[in-house]
Design a protein around this motif. Structure first.
Motif, PDB file in Angstrom:
ATOM      1  N   CYS A 193       0.803  -1.228   0.000  1.00 47.21           N
ATOM      2  CA  CYS A 193       0.000   0.000   0.000  1.00 47.21           C
ATOM      3  C   CYS A 193       0.838   1.281   0.000  1.00 47.21           C
ATOM      4  O   CYS A 193       0.318   2.355  -0.249  1.00 47.21           O
ATOM      5  CB  CYS A 193      -0.942   0.009   1.196  1.00 47.21           C
ATOM      6  SG  CYS A 193      -0.097   0.091   2.774  1.00 47.21           S
ATOM      7  N   GLU A 194       2.140   1.175   0.260  1.00 51.57           N
ATOM      8  CA  GLU A 194       2.945   2.389   0.460  1.00 51.57           C
ATOM      9  C   GLU A 194       2.857   3.428  -0.661  1.00 51.57           C
ATOM     10  O   GLU A 194       2.877   4.626  -0.370  1.00 51.57           O
ATOM     11  CB  GLU A 194       4.419   2.057   0.728  1.00 51.57           C
ATOM     12  CG  GLU A 194       4.720   1.722   2.177  1.00 51.57           C
ATOM     13  CD  GLU A 194       4.309   0.314   2.539  1.00 51.57           C
ATOM     14  OE1 GLU A 194       3.855  -0.428   1.629  1.00 51.57           O
ATOM     15  OE2 GLU A 194       4.423  -0.050   3.714  1.00 51.57           O
ATOM     16  N   PRO A 195       2.776   3.022  -1.943  1.00 50.07           N
ATOM     17  CA  PRO A 195       2.755   4.075  -2.981  1.00 50.07           C
ATOM     18  C   PRO A 195       1.653   5.110  -2.782  1.00 50.07           C
ATOM     19  O   PRO A 195       1.761   6.237  -3.265  1.00 50.07           O
ATOM     20  CB  PRO A 195       2.542   3.271  -4.277  1.00 50.07           C
ATOM     21  CG  PRO A 195       3.140   1.945  -3.982  1.00 50.07           C
ATOM     22  CD  PRO A 195       2.836   1.689  -2.523  1.00 50.07           C
ATOM     23  N   ILE A 196       0.626   4.761  -2.047  1.00 52.85           N
ATOM     24  CA  ILE A 196      -0.459   5.724  -1.813  1.00 52.85           C
ATOM     25  C   ILE A 196       0.080   6.906  -1.000  1.00 52.85           C
ATOM     26  O   ILE A 196      -0.387   8.035  -1.133  1.00 52.85           O
ATOM     27  CB  ILE A 196      -1.660   5.005  -1.155  1.00 52.85           C
ATOM     28  CG1 ILE A 196      -2.941   5.716  -1.537  1.00 52.85           C
ATOM     29  CG2 ILE A 196      -1.512   4.851   0.311  1.00 52.85           C
ATOM     30  CD1 ILE A 196      -4.179   4.901  -1.293  1.00 52.85           C
ATOM     31  N   GLY A 197       1.112   6.673  -0.222  1.00 52.42           N
ATOM     32  CA  GLY A 197       1.756   7.747   0.530  1.00 52.42           C
ATOM     33  C   GLY A 197       2.557   8.693  -0.352  1.00 52.42           C
ATOM     34  O   GLY A 197       2.986   9.762   0.080  1.00 52.42           O
TER      35      GLY A 197
END
Ligand code: NIG
Ligand code: ZN
Length: 408
Positions: free
Chosen positions: A399-403
């Motif tokens: 999920c990190e790319p959402i950051g």
């Protein structure tokens, strides 16, 4: 083809529940370790609610004989709860690009407001617009929010100020609630500004004696269902006393208190919100230490709005201090003619860079805590059995790319 269940999402590399034990909100420690499953699947029933979540092989066995209306292979992908935008002003006409130029030339938000622009400019144009025009632009804005991953959005009135236009805006919001595939929490914000020709006390009296009784009547007749009441508590707008009177009257009518406070000047809005049992207060750039302690104790969510601090070059809200002191921190886009941002991933990105929140904190603030700010964390904001099947699938194994502000 009709199936026993509406949806099967299979074999996700990562399924981010956010939380999985019925938590209503997450504080800093809980945000540090979000609930995540690897190689997981989930099932949504025909009623739209989540029926099962778990390891892919377990779900496969459990549902081996079941039929699904739709199956999506999520191999290599990541599933997240739908994002929740806890603060928007999405119904209006007329744009304010000329004011952006004035701000770039050095004018402040309040200077423009006091000279009759800002909210007043938008009020003039929104009063003139037809209900159909307002609905069409609002619908388009909601579609763009949904494309950016938002599945539940708080939507305010507040560019009418008189009863007629406030009701026009609330009817537009109600129509979207009934007809669009996106969750809406509606907010009566008739105290967004003091109308020209009135004092704050006169405007508060009009709201308390005319607007709120009408909203109650329309609720009873089933025409308009409003969830929250809002006031712009600010120096030169609504003072603390008028804010208190309006919010208390709204609460007495059955509305949840969710208001603008401590944005440009310290107003003791947070202290007032805690005293009145507010569900949430937005902005808080200028909140006092006592205000932070009071909202932490009262379990009143702080809805932080990174686009506003960025756009108006305000000091950043003290997200780190609030989190350390036990405040429930949520995020919102503050979409409005002054801050034109539809994207919660972009808001999360700004929260990380400018407010120094971690990526996990930003995700929790844009899901379970934003749902809490709207009084909806029983049904929204995490992937748990019994909750609404509002989901986002991203084309990434984690999920990190959402950051980074990215929604694949
Ligand atoms: N501060 C008050 N209300 C909005 C701005 C609305 C406008 O400028 O039209 C906000 O939250 O930023
Ligand atoms: Zn706002």
């Amino acid at each position: 083809m009709a199936g026993e269940y509406r949806l099967l999402l299979e074999n996700a590399r990562q399924l981010v529940l956010v939380c999985g034990r019925g938590e209503k909100y997450l504080l800093r420690a809980g945000m540090a370790s979000l609930a995540v499953l690897q190689n997981a699947s989930l099932v949504v029933g025909q009623d739209g609610y989540i029926k099962a979540v778990g390891q892919a092989d377990v779900i496969r066995n459990q549902f081996s004989g079941a039929t699904f209306e739709r199956k999506i292979d999520c191999t290599g992908k990541c599933i997240l709860p739908g994002l929740v935008d806890a603060h928007t002003h999405p119904v209006w006409a007329g744009d304010r690009v000329h004011e952006f130029a004035m701000k770039l030339a050095g004018a402040s938000y309040m200077e423009i407001h006091q000279a009759g622009g800002g909210i007043h400019f938008t009020v003039e144009h929104t009063r003139k617009a037809t209900e159909e025009e307002l609905f069409n632009t609002f619908k388009h804005r909601l579609e763009r929010m949904r494309r950016a991953g938002s599945t539940l959005v708080e939507c305010k009135s507040g560019y009418g100020l008189n009863l007629e236009t406030e009701l026009k805006m609330l009817r537009v919001i109600e129509r979207a609630k009934q007809s669009m595939d996106i969750g809406i929490s509606s907010t009566y914000c008739g105290a967004h500004s003091v109308p020209k020709g009135k004092t704050a006390t006169e405007a508060a009296d009009d709201i308390i004696h005319n607007h709120l009784p009408k909203l109650k009547e329309l609720k009873l007749s089933g025409e308009i269902h409003v969830n929250n009441i809002d006031v712009f508590c600010e120096k030169g707008v609504f003072d603390l006393d008028s804010t208190r009177r309006i919010l208390q009257a709204g609460k007495d009518t059955g509305l949840q208190i969710n208001f603008h406070g401590d944005e440009l000047h310290p107003m003791k809005s947070a202290e007032l919100g805690a005293e009145l049992g507010a569900q949430a207060i937005s902005h808080l750039e200028e909140v006092s230490d006592e205000g932070i302690a009071a909202i932490a104790r009262a379990k009143c969510a702080a809805v932080l709005l990174p686009t506003t601090a960025y756009m108006l070059r305000l000091k950043q809200p003290q997200a780190g201090k609030m989190l350390n002191e036990g405040v429930i921190v949520a995020l919102g886009s503050d979409f409005n003619p002054n801050a034109y941002c539809f994207s919660m991933p972009m808001v999360m990105h700004l929260a990380c860079v400018n407010m120094k929140m971690s990526m996990n904190e930003a995700l929790a603030a844009a899901t379970i805590n934003a749902a809490y700010a709207l009084g909806k964390s029983d049904t929204h904001g995490s992937i748990e059995i019994g909750k609404q099947g509002d989901l986002v699938i991203i084309n990434s194994s984690r999920c990190e790319p959402i950051g980074l502000g990215k929604l694949h």
